[in-house]
Design a protein around this motif. Sequence first.
Motif, short mmCIF file in Angstrom:
data_model
loop_
_atom_site.label_atom_id
_atom_site.label_comp_id
_atom_site.label_asym_id
_atom_site.label_seq_id
_atom_site.Cartn_x
_atom_site.Cartn_y
_atom_site.Cartn_z
N SER A 63 33.21 26.49 39.70
CA SER A 63 34.07 27.56 40.19
C SER A 63 33.79 28.81 39.38
O SER A 63 33.90 28.79 38.15
N ILE A 64 33.42 29.90 40.07
CA ILE A 64 33.00 31.11 39.37
C ILE A 64 33.57 32.34 40.05
O ILE A 64 34.22 32.26 41.10
N LEU A 65 33.30 33.51 39.47
CA LEU A 65 33.61 34.80 40.06
C LEU A 65 32.30 35.50 40.40
O LEU A 65 31.32 35.41 39.66
N ALA A 66 32.30 36.19 41.53
CA ALA A 66 31.10 36.93 41.93
C ALA A 66 31.51 38.34 42.37
O ALA A 66 32.58 38.54 42.96
N VAL A 67 30.66 39.31 42.07
CA VAL A 67 30.93 40.70 42.45
C VAL A 67 29.64 41.33 42.97
O VAL A 67 28.55 41.05 42.47
N TYR A 68 29.79 42.16 44.00
CA TYR A 68 28.64 42.82 44.63
C TYR A 68 28.78 44.33 44.45
O TYR A 68 29.82 44.92 44.72
N PHE A 69 27.70 44.95 43.94
CA PHE A 69 27.62 46.41 43.81
C PHE A 69 26.56 46.91 44.77
O PHE A 69 25.38 46.54 44.64
N LYS A 70 26.97 47.71 45.74
CA LYS A 70 26.06 48.15 46.80
C LYS A 70 25.26 49.37 46.37
O LYS A 70 25.80 50.31 45.79
N ALA A 71 23.96 49.35 46.67
CA ALA A 71 23.10 50.51 46.41
C ALA A 71 23.57 51.70 47.25
O ALA A 71 24.05 51.52 48.38
N PRO A 72 23.50 52.93 46.72
CA PRO A 72 22.96 53.31 45.41
C PRO A 72 24.03 53.38 44.31
O PRO A 72 23.76 53.86 43.23
#
Length: 442
Positions: A63-72
């Motif tokens: 069980s983890i945490l995930a985060v997405y940073f969108k370009a740019p």
Amino acid sequence: MKTIATISTPIGRGAIAIVRMSGDKALEIASSIFTCKKLASFKDAMPNYMYYGSIDVGAFKDSILAVYFKAPHSYTGEDIVEFQCHGGVRLIDEVLKACLKNGCEIADKGEFTKRAFLNGKIALSDAEGIIDMINSESVASLNASYRLSTGDIADQIRSLQTTLLDCVSELEASLDYPEEMEEEAKSNADKTTDHLIYELEKLNSTAKVGGYIRQGINVAIVGQANVGKSSLLNVFVGKDRAIVTNIAGTTRDSLEEYVEVDGVMLKLIDTAGIRDTSDIVEAMGVERSMQAAKGSDIVLFVTEAGRELNQYENDLIKSLDGNNKILLVINKCDTAKDDRKGIKISAKNNVGIEELKKAIINTFIDSSVDTNGNIITNERHAQAIRQAISSLKNAKASYATLPTECSLIDLRDAYFALGAITGNTASEDIIDTIFSKFCLGK
């Protein structure tokens, strides 16, 4: 460009460990191994939101945490995904392997920050500020590195480059209409050059102070046996680091300790008492003491209150004079009166120590330098600024006597020298060397 991945936290057991990916396929690869109840697929993740879910790497699930940073709008300017996992050596290694198995390539040292530079997110000097922040050991160094990393110096250099470029453009235009424009263009260039030299010399004047802020000050505690050198070290660091006895020759080797004073790191070196001795081990310590003293930034020459320097001490000071800054420290001022010039202390009773600390700092940190402003802490930047100043002075000297083409050569040299700081004219070798100093994952 390839999608890269690596572990961005120190290897070992801990509460949290982070695996970071950057590149066009980061979101797709993350979706293949991470699932979240709130999303049909992680491909639908909103940028900058943290999602709690499960990662399946084949060998196990977590069980983890995930985060997405969108370009740019990310650190590198590319799509980034970060997994925040439980911090275990084997666990985090398996997560990285899963990323690599699904299409990532392992990142080189500093590759994330290098991509940020190549994608125009930061200047080259900003990147150097980041690595300096990571390596900072004092508050003053940390603050200077922060200003460098946030682009304050890069913005100032870019502004000067823009002014210089306008000057070059006007001179180049005057070549086509020499009779109508050249005299005025040279007059304007002369004023602009004066302004640029003034601004760069102000920056250059901070470089010496900046060097001490970044690297600290090496302080050698020197003197004959039993004058209180080890007691002084102990009171500086606030603990019994060195053995103190009334037996001459107790300290046989150099001891090093670090202490922060007014945000600046002092590296204190307690040396063996310098005297003639037939003891082979003590003689080796004395020799090391002399080497430490000659290699230091400043020598605290410790002697005792109530007596004049003897011939041996005078000879010792003469042997150091010219190579070092020397502060005469008169110890044991609680036991005898002393009218000599010097910093009077009692290491035993912690008297005069704050005055001594301030004297050390004031010797190196020029009070006229605004330590809250831009300070040049990087020697590469200092060299580039000195080169730009030299080229600008050559250009100024040429306006009255040489053709405009000659002046333009020097002005362009100045522009390229400044560009080496921001990175817009830096060579590939310089760029590679800078990013090779980064750790993996940064």
